[in-house]
Each structure stands twice: as C-alpha cells, then as structure tokens.
Design an enzyme around this catalytic site. Structure first.
Site, PDB file in Angstrom:
ATOM      1  N   CYS A  45      -2.791   7.829   4.807  1.00  0.00           N
ATOM      2  CA  CYS A  45      -2.746   7.461   3.387  1.00  0.00           C
ATOM      3  C   CYS A  45      -4.003   7.949   2.685  1.00  0.00           C
ATOM      4  O   CYS A  45      -3.990   8.282   1.504  1.00  0.00           O
ATOM      5  CB  CYS A  45      -2.660   5.944   3.233  1.00  0.00           C
ATOM      6  SG  CYS A  45      -1.396   5.168   4.233  1.00  0.00           S
ATOM      7  N   GLU A  93       0.893  -1.181   0.000  1.00  0.00           N
ATOM      8  CA  GLU A  93       0.000   0.000   0.000  1.00  0.00           C
ATOM      9  C   GLU A  93       0.915   1.211   0.000  1.00  0.00           C
ATOM     10  O   GLU A  93       1.735   1.371   0.899  1.00  0.00           O
ATOM     11  CB  GLU A  93      -0.904  -0.042   1.230  1.00  0.00           C
ATOM     12  CG  GLU A  93      -2.111   0.888   1.111  1.00  0.00           C
ATOM     13  CD  GLU A  93      -1.801   2.294   1.576  1.00  0.00           C
ATOM     14  OE1 GLU A  93      -1.514   3.154   0.702  1.00  0.00           O
ATOM     15  OE2 GLU A  93      -1.840   2.553   2.777  1.00  0.00           O
TER      16      GLU A  93
END
Length: 989
Positions: A783, A749
C-alpha cells in the site's frame, strides 16, 4: 585478560616509546590558541566545530550538502538555512558574514565563495588528490619523506552493476598508472625492502562490496560468485603489475561474508602463495579478537602470511544507530577506552603470531602505536612482519616520528572527486572533533599521564530500559545461523505443501462444498494448499457462534485477554522462519521482507496487549461528593477482511485488535492468502482463544464478505484492500438493516498513489537506492509503495540515468531465492491489469525501462516511465505493481502541487538536504506517513503508526495509540457519593 596485558612486561617500554612519540607530535604546542588570529578559514571551521557542539552538527550537515549545490546563490542560501538557526551560537565573524538579505547579493556571493573554498581546502587535507596527477604528486612527496602508501578510490557507493563494473575498471586503470609511475621512482630502502626482501612499491585498498551492486549476506552464495569473479580479475592483474592489494572492512553486516569470501579465494592454488594481499580487522567490534584468532588459525593452514590491518573502526555512529533501530545487539563497544584496550590486545595477538600474519597497525593514538612497537621490539619481530599506518592528513607528525625511529610507515591515501569524497571527509571531521579523539585531546594538551594511561574494559552496564514500546528484532541474515534457520523453515513448509485448510466455526473445522487451490505465484504449477471456501450458510453459523460467545469474552478480565494475545506473539516468534517461508511461497514476498512481516505481526500482539492494559485503567475525574469515571467496553462482533499483500501482519493486527478489546472476531482473508491466515488461526487456538470467540471464514469476498458486512449483528468492519471495495463497504455499512440497533464502525485502509520528491540538494546515492527499494520492493504491491517520483529539473537527468541503471541491476526471480529483489505479482488477474496499465503508459509517456521476466510465474518486470505528465492515468491511478512514473518539475513548489494532486493521501517521501524544503513538506505534504531521506515503506508498529486520509482510508492509524479505540465504546459513569449530606472523605480511616 586486560589486567594481564596492562601489567605485562610491555608496559614500561610502551610508556617510554609513547612519551617519545608524544613529544615529537607536540612541537606546535597550543597550536590553535597561538595561531587563532592567523588561521585560515579551513582551520577556523575545525576550531569552531570543536568548541561548539550545536554549530558542529549544523556545519557538518552543510558540508555534507555542499557538493550537491550548483551555484553560489544556492550555497549562500543553504549557509543561512543551516547556520542561521537562532538556536546555534555563531562566532561573530561567521555571524557577520551571514548577515546578507539576498543569496544573489555580493555579500552572499562572498560568503558562498569563502566557505566553499574553505571546505574544499579542508577536504584536500584528507583527500590526497582529485585526479591521478595530483595523487602521484602526493605519493612522490610521501616517498621523499620515506613513507609508503596505499591508495583508496573514493565513491565506492555502488548501486548499479554499471557502477560495479566501472569500479573494477577504475582500479585496473589506477594500478596500471601507478605501476608505470613506480618504474621511475628511486628506491627507498626503509619502505621498499625488509629483511632482504623487496616489497611492492604500489598498494591499493579496495572495498569488496563495491564489486557487486546487490551484495547481500542473505544471498551469500550469489554474492560470493559475483564478487569472486571480479576480485580474481583484480588480483591477477595486480600480480602482473607487481601491485599489492588490501581489502578494507566496511559495515558489520558484511564482515563475516567478507572474511569467508577472501579466505576461500586465498586458498586457491593461484593465490595461495601470494603474500602481498591483506584484509582488515576493526577493534571497535566486540567479536574482533575472535576474528583475529580465526584468521591466525586459517593463515597457519594456508602456509603463507597475509597482512592484517588493525584499525579502530570508522562506522561507529552508523553501527550503533542501526542496531538501535533494528533492536539488535550492539556489535561495537560503547566506550572508546574499551576499543583502545581491545586494539592493544589484538595487536599483541597479531605480533605474537608474526610468522603467520603481517601486522599493519593503523592508529593516530601514540599510546596504541607505542604499545605495538614495544611488543614488536620485545619479541624481535622481523621488519617485514609489521608496519605502522596512518590516514592521509591526520597523523602527519606521528608518521614522521615513526619514520625517524626507522619504522615502515604507510599512509592511507583516498583520492577522487569531492562529491563522493564528502562522506569520507565527514567521517574524518567527526573523528578529529570528537571529545574522545586522541588527536583532539592531544591538541587540547591533556596531561601526559592521562593521554598515555593503559586502557581497560570498563565494567559492562546494561542500557537503561526504554519507556517506549520495543518491537521484536528482524532476523539478521548476516549471521550464518539465521540463514540455516531460514533454510530449515523452507524445508519444513515444503513438506506440508498441498494440505487442505478448512473454515473454523465455533471451535471446529468444518467441511465445505468448494475447495480452491492456493498456488505459489513464483511457480503457479505448485499448490501451496487447498482452501475450503465457506458458504453464506456457514458464515451465518459463524456469526451466531460469535454472538453467543461475546458476553463471556467481554467479561473475561483484560489481564487474561492480554495474556492470550501475548502468548500468540510468543508462538509466532518460535515459528518465525516457518511463517516467513509460508509468506514467501503463498504470496511471493522475498525472504527478508517476509521476515519483517512476521516481526510486524508479533509486534501487533505485544503492542495491542500493552495498549489495552493502558486503556483498561480508564480516567477518573472526581470532585467532592461525586466520582466520575471514563471507561471503555467492547462493541460486539468484529468482521476482519484482510488483504493478501500483508497476509500475516495486517490480518493479525486487525484480528488481535478486535480480540484483545473483548470483541468476538471473524476473519475473512483474501482468497489468495488463506493458507497463511490458517496458520494464524492455528496460533490463536494454541494461544488459548476460547471456542466461538474467533472464527476463520475463508470465502468469496463478493459472497461471504458482503454477507458479513451487511449482517445486522456486525458492529465493526476492519478492512484493508482496494478503494473500490472499501467505498462499497463504507456505503453498505451506513445502511441500517432490520433488527440492527447500532451504527457500524468502519476502519478502511484503501491504498495510495505514493510519491517521492527528489530536490536539487538530495543525496542522490540515498535517493536512487531508496526510490528503487520503495518502488520495487515486493514488486510494488505494498500500500505504501512508491509509484511516482517527482524530480526537480536540475537533477532530473542524473537521477533518471542512475535510477534506471539501479533498477536494471535488480535480480528478478522466484521469491524464495535469496538473491531475488523482485518476485512475482500475486495472480493472473493482477498480472493482466498491470500489463494494461503499462500499455496505456506507453501512449502517455516515454518508456525508459521494461525488463524481461522469468516464465512459469506471474511476473511483471520493473517498468519505468519518464517525462510523465502529472495528470495522466499512470500518474494518478493506483497500479499496485512494479510500475513507476518519473515526473520532472521546475521547482519545489510545483513538486508539492504534483505530489498532492491525487485522490490519495497515504505515504510520501522527500529526499532533500534543504531545511526549508523539509519544513514545507512536513507542513504541506498531504500524506498520513511522511518519510524524509529514507524509504517510504516498512512502517514499524508504535514507531510509525500507519494509515492515510482522503481516499486512502478512514480510521485511526494501525499500530498507533488510538487504534484500539475504534473497537471500543467509551462510557462515562458518574456516581453521587453523598448520603444524607455527608460524603466519604478521601484518606479517612
């Protein structure tokens, strides 16, 4: 208790009075049926909403959107979008009206005019005026009808300090104008005096949270200080003008702190003797009777009465939805009849204590009002000590009937623009058209015995269990006990600061040559812990220990592995406040967000345990003579490289995914968050993870991390971090090393450049608040954080002005302070990098806001650039800090193009009330997680599995149903079960 009340001496009198009131309110029997053909459009809208649930939902959604629409063409287009759905059954007259091909056409214009005018007319039924002139006209009419009033200023959704100050000033101005007008009013004895005492002719109702934009029970002390100062200003001016002030009650989360603040203020010497101040109790709350008893005891100590307005409650849907989403206990009664029973019990309690409390009975239910009157008359309660209240436009006939009986009736009169008033209007429409509404049942001519039956609490029945995964509840900081636990957690952690944390290799903590300090980014002189950095040689020992432990762990039954992982979740629950405090102090995450991260870590334990049990069952596909089984087996050794921004949740999620699937797992945490992962290590050991199965390897990413990635015995690499490092890992993992007999699986990720689109139909209150939270929560270091806001030109200026002001209103400071919304960034390197982006942004766009920041920590203040070109660096590159680019676009198609123009595809958001835009975003917005009309951060395990595509990452979504498959090898086993021409027959004995 309910039985005692229902059989009390009050019941006969209640029935007598209620029947009289009911008769007076039913003069226009069969109102809707008799006048159906002559009804105005506003009446028709209500009639349709009552008779057709599907139409009701779409109609109310359209009404909610209407104030944002700026032209008749927009109104006509939205009418078709909301009501043209084939699944919604329309009355013929409405169907015909919507049968136009073009919103700009004459039929479209007619439809827009007809429905918008009807909605405005409907709004004016419940809103007493859009300006002071209209309000005064309404008040003068009410006074002629012998009715008192209280005025409520609509638009109390305060999201900036500028708006909070304006709210106070508008009330000061309103009181001044009402008081001036009152000098010319003729005296009306029924409402202007009682028991020989003159009563204030003017009353205003205010909402306490509107006095401070950052009002939050977590920051009880800071909120109290800010709000109290403004309330005192209001109360002092009200006393000078002879105006009474009543405090409304809002959402349940604010209840306890509201009572606490008001009780404290009203015990001050300058306010203690005031009897022209009131507060509100909502009977739909399960703990409202206890609140009433507490207020009575407080009033006894105070020595002077205050008014308690008793209402049923206006936020039922909101409260039930929030409780369900948060996995909290429902604060409200689920049954309307239970609320009615509680209302009667509290009314009796207030009236029986009339010497301490003035009761204001607010209801449109003639049974509820009749009950209160029966009690008051039976007890000879003085007329000063109670009054009846109704909402403007909703209880007109009941109000008149009560006036005719000689009672003081006060009408709650909201006033203001239709835009902020629309939320109020929707609440009133919901109340009017709900099946359980007394007003509706009365209109539908339910039998008198049914309408006036004594309410009782139905037997409690537990809610049916949900088949879906249920996460653990976050801490509810509205509860004082929760705040105490949080304080205790911080106290415990502070006593442990500065300790040393060493690598765990093969079940033993090992000494290292190098120690580094992990510091508090809010106060970098404070050492949170000393971290022993593992060497490459120690990493090799850890790998060999993991490799040796794998065969035994692989064969450990799934039931035993899941038991250990669930036990880890339980241990985290027991240490919630402490773990949250470690997160706050080591990585600078504000308290509420740190608590939510602990919840996520616990959820990963429980969810992945349940998922592994599901996967263990495999899949059987048998045919005669042949058995086929599809099963999974662990891959081998998993290397987890976890980030600092979710130091517990992501580290825990990736680690327990590796462990529960039967893999040996090594955890290499980010260097700046290694104390928290040391705490996770303690928990996993205490939960029973066997020696060697799990290794804790803090170290330099460029050395230890790279070594483990390239190791031939590594089978899976689970990484969360920057795109640069993630791409390097992906490339390195693809290279077959000497002795390596497998291809490595990479789960990576790698961040995002996340956008929120705000279109012309958006609820700007929602859009501004959601954008602020998404952009500046944890200083933009998630994020999923919003770093681009793409706004349609028609609402651009309004949005930017409010967005800047809302951001200015945020509190910047040390993360552990409960009032902090924006804390530090993680370290000096991040601080310098973000500052460089800000300097670059000043050459590319217009700087709209750059706030000041505290000293002594790695602070970057919230920074907003506006009029940003969609292709410039600050609109394309991940900054990972509290920096936002606001990009104007001419239309929605362009907004989608700009949103999809980056290399990332992680999260995105849309604020819109246009169905076609919502559908287009669902189809075309290139993001892994799309959020519509809400914040874009805070994904919840199972409910919102998290992860993106393009250069945001590779692999299945964390917390989703296919995540564990990445840690497993699938196998198919086929067995021919025939023997010499015969095979076992299923079911044979």
């Amino acid at each position: 208790m309910v039985l005692e009340v229902s059989k009390s001496t009050y019941e006969a009198k209640t029935q007598e009075i209620a029947r009289q009131l009911l008769t007076a309110t039913q003069e226009s029997k069969n109102f809707f049926a008799a006048l159906r053909d002559q009804m105005r459009w506003d009446d028709k809208l209500l009639d349709w909403a009552m008779s057709n649930p599907g139409l009701r939902v779409q109609l109310f959604r359209f009404i909610d959107t209407l104030p944002a629409l700026r032209s008749k063409a927009e109104i006509a287009a939205h009418l078709q979008e909301y009501l043209g759905d084939a699944s919604v059954e329309l009355p013929d007259v409405l169907k015909n009206m919507l049968n136009f091909a073009n919103p700009d056409s004459v039929p479209g214009q007619v439809a827009a005019t007809t429905v918008s005018t009807a909605t405005e007319t409907l709004a004016h039924k419940y809103i007493s005026g859009e300006n002071i002139k209209q309000v005064l006209k309404t008040i003068e009419r009410l006074r002629k009808e012998k009715m008192a009033f209280t005025v409520d200023l609509l638009g109390e959704a305060v999201i900036t300090e500028q708006e909070a100050e304006s709210y106070l000033q508008r009330y000061l101005d309103l009181m001044q104008e009402l008081a001036e007008a009152a000098k010319n009013w003729s005296k009306v004895p029924q409402i202007d005096e009682a028991d020989g005492v003159s009563l204030p002719r003017v009353q205003v109702s205010v909402k306490l949270t509107a006095f401070y934009s950052q009002f939050d029970p977590l920051d009880a002390v800071g909120s109290e200080a800010k709000v109290s100062d403004r309330i005192c200003t209001l109360l002092r001016r009200a006393q000078e003008l002879g105006v009474a002030v009543h405090f409304d009650m809002e959402q349940y989360a604010y209840k306890d702190i509201t009572f606490k603040i008001l009780q404290k203020l009203l015990m001050l010497e300058e306010f203690r003797s005031r009897t022209d101040i009131g507060m509100t109790i909502q009977a739909y709350l399960r703990d409202s009777e206890a609140d009433a008893r507490n207020l009575i005891e407080w009033a006894k100590l105070r020595g002077y009465p205050v008014t308690i307005r008793l209402v049923k409650g206006a936020y039922w849907d909101q409260e039930t939805i929030k409780a369900a989403q948060k996995h909290w206990q429902q604060p409200v009664y689920n049954d309307k009849v239970a609320t009615d029973a509680n209302f009667e019990a509290i009314a009796q309690l207030l009236l029986e204590n009339h010497q301490y409390i003035y009761a204001a009975i607010g209801s449109h239910n003639v049974r509820s009002q009749g009950r209160a009157i029966a009690i008051a008359e039976s007890l000879n309660v003085p007329r000063r000590s109670f009054e009846m209240q109704v909402l403007y436009g909703m209880g007109d006939k009941l109000a008149k009937a009560l006036v005719d009986r000689g009672y003081r009736v006060r009408v709650y009169c909201p006033y203001g623009d239709l835009l902020p008033g629309m939320a109020y209007l929707i609440r009133r429409l919901l109340e009017n058209t709900a099946n359980s509404s007394f007003l509706r049942q009365n209109l539908e001519n339910k039998p008198v015995e049914e309408l006036l039956a004594p309410p009782s609490f139905p037997p409690s029945s537990p809610l049916p269990p949900s088949p879906d995964f249920q996460g653990v509840p976050d801490t509810d900081y509205a509860e004082a006990e929760a705040r105490k636990k949080s304080e205790a957690g911080f106290k415990s952690v502070r006593e442990q600061l500065g300790k040393t944390y060493l690598p765990l290799i093969n079940g033993e903590y090992v000494q290292t040559d190098n120690l580094v300090d992990s510091v508090n980014p809010s106060q970098y002189s404070q050492v949170v812990g000393k971290i022993g950095l593992a060497s490459v040689e120690q990493a090799e020992k850890a790998m060999q220990a993991a490799k040796a432990a794998f065969p035994g762990w692989r064969k450990t039954p799934v039931a035993e592995r899941t038991r250990i992982i669930r036990r880890a979740g339980e241990l985290m629950e027991s240490r919630r406040a402490e773990l949250a405090a470690w997160i706050v102090l080591e990585v600078g995450k504000p308290v509420r967000e740190a608590d939510a991260e602990v919840s996520e870590a616990i959820d990963f334990c429980y969810y992945y345990a349940a998922e592994m049990e599901r996967l263990e069952a495999g899949v059987n596909y048998d045919v005669p003579g042949e058995n086929n089984r599809y099963i999974y087996q662990p891959r081998g050794v998993v290397v987890v490289i976890s980030p600092w921004n979710f130091p517990l949740a992501i580290a825990c999620g990736m680690t327990v995914a590796g462990l529960v699937t039967g893999n040996s797992t090594l955890l290499k945490p980010a260097e700046t968050s290694s104390v928290i992962t040391a705490k996770l290590t303690e928990i996993l050991i205490a939960a029973g993870i066997p020696r060697g199965v799990f290794q804790y390897i803090p170290g330099k990413g460029s050395q230890v991390g790279a070594y483990l990635v390239n190791h031939p015995d590594t089978h899976v690499i689970a990484f969360t971090g920057s795109q640069e490092v993630g791409c390097r890992i992906y490339a390195d993992a693809a290279v077959l090393k000497p002795g390596q007999k497998h291809m490595k699986r990479v789960i990576a990720e790698m961040g995002g450049k996340n956008a929120i689109i705000v279109d012309e139909s958006a609820d700007l209150d929602q859009a501004v608040a959601g954008s602020v939270q998404s952009a500046f929560g944890y200083s933009g270091q998630k994020c999923s954080a919003c770093s681009r806001i793409i706004v349609l030109q028609s609402v651009y200026d309004t949005f930017v002005q409010r967005f800047v002001e809302a951001t200015k209103s945020l509190n910047i400071g040390a993360a552990e302070l409960p009032g902090t919304q924006v804390g530090p960034v993680i370290d000096a390197t991040a601080q310098t990098r973000i500052q460089e982006y800000i300097a670059q942004g000043k050459t590319e766009a217009k700087l709209a806001l750059e706030m000041s920041a505290p000293q002594g920590g790695y602070f970057i203040p919230p920074t907003i650039f506006v009029d940003v070109p969609g292709d410039c660096a600050i609109a394309q590159q991940e900054i990972f800090g509290p920096v936002v680019a606001v990009i104007p676009v001419p239309d929605f198609a362009t907004a989608m193009q700009v949103a999809n123009s980056t290399n990332y595809a992680l999260t995105g958001g849309l604020y819109s009330r246009t169905p076609s835009h919502i559908q287009q975003a669902q189809d075309d917005f290139e993001v892994g997680n799309l959020y519509i009309n809400r914040t874009i951060t805070g994904a919840i395990v199972s409910r919102q599995p998290f992860g993106g595509f393009k250069l945001s990452g590779v692999g299945s979504k964390a917390g989703g149903p296919d995540y564990l498959l990445q840690f497993l090898e699938p196998r198919t086993i086929t067995e021919n079960v025939q023997r010499q021409g015969f095979a076992p027959i299923e079911g044979a004995e």
